[in-house]
Motif scaffolding. Structure first.
Motif, PDB file in Angstrom:
ATOM      1  N   LYS A 172     -18.918   7.215 -10.569  1.00 45.91           N
ATOM      2  CA  LYS A 172     -18.782   8.225  -9.668  1.00 45.91           C
ATOM      3  C   LYS A 172     -19.171   7.727  -7.547  1.00 45.91           C
ATOM      4  O   LYS A 172     -18.636   8.409  -7.043  1.00 45.91           O
ATOM      5  N   TYR A 173     -20.435   6.949  -8.227  1.00 38.60           N
ATOM      6  CA  TYR A 173     -20.168   6.938  -6.350  1.00 38.60           C
ATOM      7  C   TYR A 173     -18.816   6.125  -5.638  1.00 38.60           C
ATOM      8  O   TYR A 173     -18.541   6.835  -4.614  1.00 38.60           O
ATOM      9  N   THR A 217     -16.598   9.220  -5.495  1.00 35.11           N
ATOM     10  CA  THR A 217     -15.956  10.096  -4.101  1.00 35.11           C
ATOM     11  C   THR A 217     -16.351   9.172  -2.701  1.00 35.11           C
ATOM     12  O   THR A 217     -16.234   9.930  -1.886  1.00 35.11           O
ATOM     13  N   LEU A 218     -17.084   7.883  -3.082  1.00 33.46           N
ATOM     14  CA  LEU A 218     -17.422   7.522  -1.562  1.00 33.46           C
ATOM     15  C   LEU A 218     -15.732   7.260  -1.060  1.00 33.46           C
ATOM     16  O   LEU A 218     -15.723   7.075   0.081  1.00 33.46           O
ATOM     17  N   PHE A 219     -14.575   6.670  -2.301  1.00 34.51           N
ATOM     18  CA  PHE A 219     -13.429   6.821  -1.865  1.00 34.51           C
ATOM     19  C   PHE A 219     -12.775   7.931  -1.169  1.00 34.51           C
ATOM     20  O   PHE A 219     -11.521   8.080  -0.166  1.00 34.51           O
ATOM     21  N   GLU A 220     -13.026   9.254  -1.392  1.00 33.94           N
ATOM     22  CA  GLU A 220     -12.793  10.110  -1.179  1.00 33.94           C
ATOM     23  C   GLU A 220     -13.409  10.362   0.119  1.00 33.94           C
ATOM     24  O   GLU A 220     -12.391  11.675   0.755  1.00 33.94           O
ATOM     25  N   LYS A 221     -13.938  10.570   0.269  1.00 33.91           N
ATOM     26  CA  LYS A 221     -14.533  10.274   1.664  1.00 33.91           C
ATOM     27  C   LYS A 221     -13.753   9.456   2.668  1.00 33.91           C
ATOM     28  O   LYS A 221     -14.067   8.780   3.724  1.00 33.91           O
ATOM     29  N   GLN A 222     -13.287   8.575   2.194  1.00 35.88           N
ATOM     30  CA  GLN A 222     -11.908   7.766   3.058  1.00 35.88           C
ATOM     31  C   GLN A 222     -12.703   6.715   3.586  1.00 35.88           C
ATOM     32  O   GLN A 222     -12.471   5.612   4.101  1.00 35.88           O
ATOM     33  N   GLN A 273     -12.888  18.253   5.386  1.00 37.77           N
ATOM     34  CA  GLN A 273     -14.089  18.506   6.009  1.00 37.77           C
ATOM     35  C   GLN A 273     -13.598  19.110   7.283  1.00 37.77           C
ATOM     36  O   GLN A 273     -14.421  19.857   7.592  1.00 37.77           O
ATOM     37  N   ILE A 322      -6.138  11.780  -5.875  1.00 37.97           N
ATOM     38  CA  ILE A 322      -7.326  11.826  -4.942  1.00 37.97           C
ATOM     39  C   ILE A 322      -8.214  12.456  -4.323  1.00 37.97           C
ATOM     40  O   ILE A 322      -6.808  11.958  -3.313  1.00 37.97           O
ATOM     41  N   PRO A 323      -7.955  13.496  -4.077  1.00 30.85           N
ATOM     42  CA  PRO A 323      -8.167  14.244  -2.801  1.00 30.85           C
ATOM     43  C   PRO A 323      -9.037  13.246  -1.932  1.00 30.85           C
ATOM     44  O   PRO A 323      -9.502  12.186  -1.741  1.00 30.85           O
ATOM     45  N   HIS A 373     -23.914  12.515  -0.004  1.00 33.44           N
ATOM     46  CA  HIS A 373     -24.214  11.134   0.194  1.00 33.44           C
ATOM     47  C   HIS A 373     -25.093  10.935   2.029  1.00 33.44           C
ATOM     48  O   HIS A 373     -25.234  11.898   2.175  1.00 33.44           O
ATOM     49  N   MET A 406       1.202  -1.318   0.145  1.00 30.49           N
ATOM     50  CA  MET A 406       0.090  -0.110  -0.008  1.00 30.49           C
ATOM     51  C   MET A 406       0.537   1.479  -0.213  1.00 30.49           C
ATOM     52  O   MET A 406       1.524   1.102   1.110  1.00 30.49           O
ATOM     53  N   GLU A 427      -7.617  -0.174  -9.574  1.00 31.35           N
ATOM     54  CA  GLU A 427      -6.451   1.785  -9.234  1.00 31.35           C
ATOM     55  C   GLU A 427      -7.027   2.158  -7.288  1.00 31.35           C
ATOM     56  O   GLU A 427      -6.226   2.061  -6.444  1.00 31.35           O
ATOM     57  N   LEU A 428      -7.940   1.967  -7.085  1.00 34.26           N
ATOM     58  CA  LEU A 428      -8.942   2.102  -5.730  1.00 34.26           C
ATOM     59  C   LEU A 428      -8.298   1.176  -5.164  1.00 34.26           C
ATOM     60  O   LEU A 428      -7.984   1.028  -3.715  1.00 34.26           O
ATOM     61  N   MET A 458     -11.210  13.896   1.551  1.00 32.14           N
ATOM     62  CA  MET A 458     -12.340  15.010   1.715  1.00 32.14           C
ATOM     63  C   MET A 458     -11.958  15.188   3.416  1.00 32.14           C
ATOM     64  O   MET A 458     -12.703  15.955   3.656  1.00 32.14           O
ATOM     65  N   ILE A 459     -11.681  13.914   3.922  1.00 32.39           N
ATOM     66  CA  ILE A 459     -11.380  14.282   5.371  1.00 32.39           C
ATOM     67  C   ILE A 459     -11.098  15.860   5.313  1.00 32.39           C
ATOM     68  O   ILE A 459     -11.398  16.312   6.441  1.00 32.39           O
ATOM     69  N   GLU A 508      -5.820  -1.031  -5.391  1.00 38.08           N
ATOM     70  CA  GLU A 508      -4.083  -0.433  -5.219  1.00 38.08           C
ATOM     71  C   GLU A 508      -4.424   0.452  -4.094  1.00 38.08           C
ATOM     72  O   GLU A 508      -3.214   0.123  -3.664  1.00 38.08           O
ATOM     73  N   LYS A 509      -4.945   1.544  -3.984  1.00 40.09           N
ATOM     74  CA  LYS A 509      -5.187   2.667  -3.400  1.00 40.09           C
ATOM     75  C   LYS A 509      -5.525   1.984  -1.463  1.00 40.09           C
ATOM     76  O   LYS A 509      -5.408   2.534  -0.558  1.00 40.09           O
ATOM     77  N   GLY A 510      -5.678   0.802  -2.053  1.00 39.57           N
ATOM     78  CA  GLY A 510      -6.819   0.602  -0.098  1.00 39.57           C
ATOM     79  C   GLY A 510      -7.836   0.276  -0.010  1.00 39.57           C
ATOM     80  O   GLY A 510      -8.436   0.051   1.247  1.00 39.57           O
TER      81      GLY A 510
END
Lengths: 349, 349
Positions: free
Chosen positions: B110-111, B114-119, A57, A50-51, A95, A1, B137-138, A53-54, B140-142
DNA sequence: CTGTTAGCGCTTTCAC
DNA sequence: GTGAAAGCGCTAACAG
């Protein structure tokens, strides 16, 4: 990771500052020269940024998520409601956190609390065992509430109401207009204000049209509903119908407090070989999706579940964004959906 | 709107440091002397402290929320599934973000983004238009994925399967055992792997029992389902039944790809005055709640929706907490739920 | 226009 | 046991 890419990485690679990166990546309308902007965008893409958001926020104190607390998503009425909410939320960049309270006050309390801890600033709630202290406190601290059905007494929140009383009235008046004079009422316990209103509507209509109210045709479950029971309303419809059919004189129509109950009524009627609507007519309340799928298709009162969800969500988001500053109270109107479960009785004077 | 209370305020008032406050308020097992601990707790209560989870999340990079992506919560099967998911999530301290994809690939994409962006580090997904690049990709990023029904080809994720093929097989074998030899199949388009498998099960059973397959009794919608259509499955059941009933020879039983379709079939049969199950038997698939509420109650194949939700959620959370390290593939088994929509045909040789 | 800098509220080394 | 301090990733004054 591998390590997360942040705006810092982008700034470095693009030879600029995090401030500028933030400005372009967060779609701020702050002016940034075209060249730089494009370069930042390019680097962001290259780095597969990838931003997080936390971070945003924490800074902006805005989680862009709302909560929805309902008894159970398994109830088709709430499912439609939630769909309406989610559709709007999605379209406005929010969301939704779904919370099934199972009508458990402790759980409800826990939910509003943890939602608020997660910086959820808006909650749409149906069934709140009004824990006034906690709610008042949270509202004080910035929580926004939109409630369904029951008034959250004295609390600073908006409401979406539905005119259950008029709905009950319309249903029974419809039956009367079709020539029915012997109209029964079958219901789950009147523990909820909505059901109580529906019941009042039933009595209103009968009174107003000078039709006699026969108490033995009013079958309302006494026992309180248990959360654990699957399909309580349905089974209650069956039970109450059994009781009703034991009476000397039978009604020509049965008005049910909701569609699920009506399904139980229809089921028992069929079991006992009573034809709907020839021998007994049945009328529901809610107009859930399945009302058109049963045999015969159920005539019922429409409660605009999906639309209510959309309205509630729009209202909440408008409040959050200060477009709406005052509390709003909306009263939605019932509508009759005519299908095939009600017969016409010719005047046989 | 007054200022938020933070651990800093508590530390100050309790004459200690934020570190210590954090240690006691976050239930860390770090040792803190009893006196101090109690004092902090007391002050926190006095100040009416509500933790801001965003702060913690930023630090720990763990949002304690999972996402659920389904076509529509309005479908009772998904409603039960989601209830199961949410019940487990709640009991394990997680929240659930609900996403209705409407089977729209763009929205799905999109979901997850954005979910991933919200951690959100874990997502349970049904129907993913396998945007392999993004997902890979995602992951891969966890990102952790638990998928339903369809295999997310070659992706590093767990799956909960249901043996649709065996389900189809069992249904048809059941019909055969009841003496049926003329068995029709009515379905929405076979665009989804699950429906394809069910169809194969149907053919398997017929083949294996030496029953002739009559192609004109196989009515599968050609036109692709539109998201906008309300109750598509139901109406398709009606349409396909109409077509089926135009045939010279009629079947004695109809096996439907799901319960909603079966309701449509039953509805049209009733409309045409065909009695169920005396003249034609009907068998569904899914065992949604309403299967027991229609008239006659529908005999069907049980898909353990609620349980699947619970399993999926437990699996996901175990993965997130590293209790489960490998990808898991679970295959759930079908079960027959016998009710009243299938008749017994006496051998009349 | 752009960059520096100071946090948002919390956790977590690390030193005492 | 306890506290000081350094961030987590981002935004928003503020200064230039």
């Amino acid at each position: 990771m591998k390590k997360h890419i942040t705006i810092y990485d982008i700034a470095k690679k693009a030879n600029t500052s995090t401030a500028t990166v933030s400005r372009v990546l967060s779609n701020s309308d702050y002016p940034v020269k075209k060249d730089l902007r494009e370069k930042i965008l390019k680097v962001a893409k290259e780095l597969n940024y990838i931003p997080n958001m936390i971070g945003r926020q924490l800074k902006t104190n805005n989680s862009m998520t709302i909560g929805v607390i309902i008894p159970s998503i398994t109830n088709p009425f709430y499912a439609s409601l939630v769909l309406g909410i989610e559709d709007i939320a999605q379209s406005r960049g929010y969301h939704v956190l779904l919370c099934n309270s199972h009508r458990n006050p402790e759980l409800e309390k826990k939910y509003v609390k943890t939602l608020f801890e997660k910086q959820v600033k808006g909650v749409i709630v149906s069934s709140i065992s009004s824990n006034q202290r906690l709610l008042g406190e949270l509202i004080e601290k910035g929580l926004n509430l939109v409630a369904f059905d029951q008034t959250v007494e004295g609390l600073n929140s908006s409401q979406i109401h539905f005119d259950y009383r008029k709905g009950g009235f319309m249903a029974v008046e419809y039956l009367i207009n079709k020539g029915h004079r012997k109209i029964a009422f079958i219901s789950s316990p009147l523990s909820r204000p909505s059901r109580r209103s529906t019941y009042h509507g039933y009595r209103d209509a009968l009174d107003q049209h000078g039709v006699q109210i026969k108490e033995e045709w009013i079958q309302i479950a006494a026992r309180e509903e248990e959360d654990s029971e699957k399909n309580y309303e349905f089974h209650n419809g069956i039970e109450m119908t059994k009781k009703l059919l034991e009476k000397q004189e039978l009604p020509t129509a049965i008005f049910c407090c909701n569609d699920m109950t009506a399904f139980g009524v229809m089921n028992e009627l069929a079991t006992q070989g009573i034809r709907i609507p020839d021998q007994i007519s049945v009328m529901g309340f809610d107009n859930i999706e399945f009302a058109e799928m049963v045999t015969p298709p159920l005539t019922t009162i429409q409660q605009p579940d999906y639309e209510m969800g959309r309205m509630a969500c729009n209202l909440l988001l408008d409040t959050l964004s200060r477009k709406v500053k005052e509390n709003v109270n909306i009263m939605l109107q019932p509508k009759i959906v005519e299908r095939k479960s009600v017969s016409i009785i010719e005047e046989s004077l």
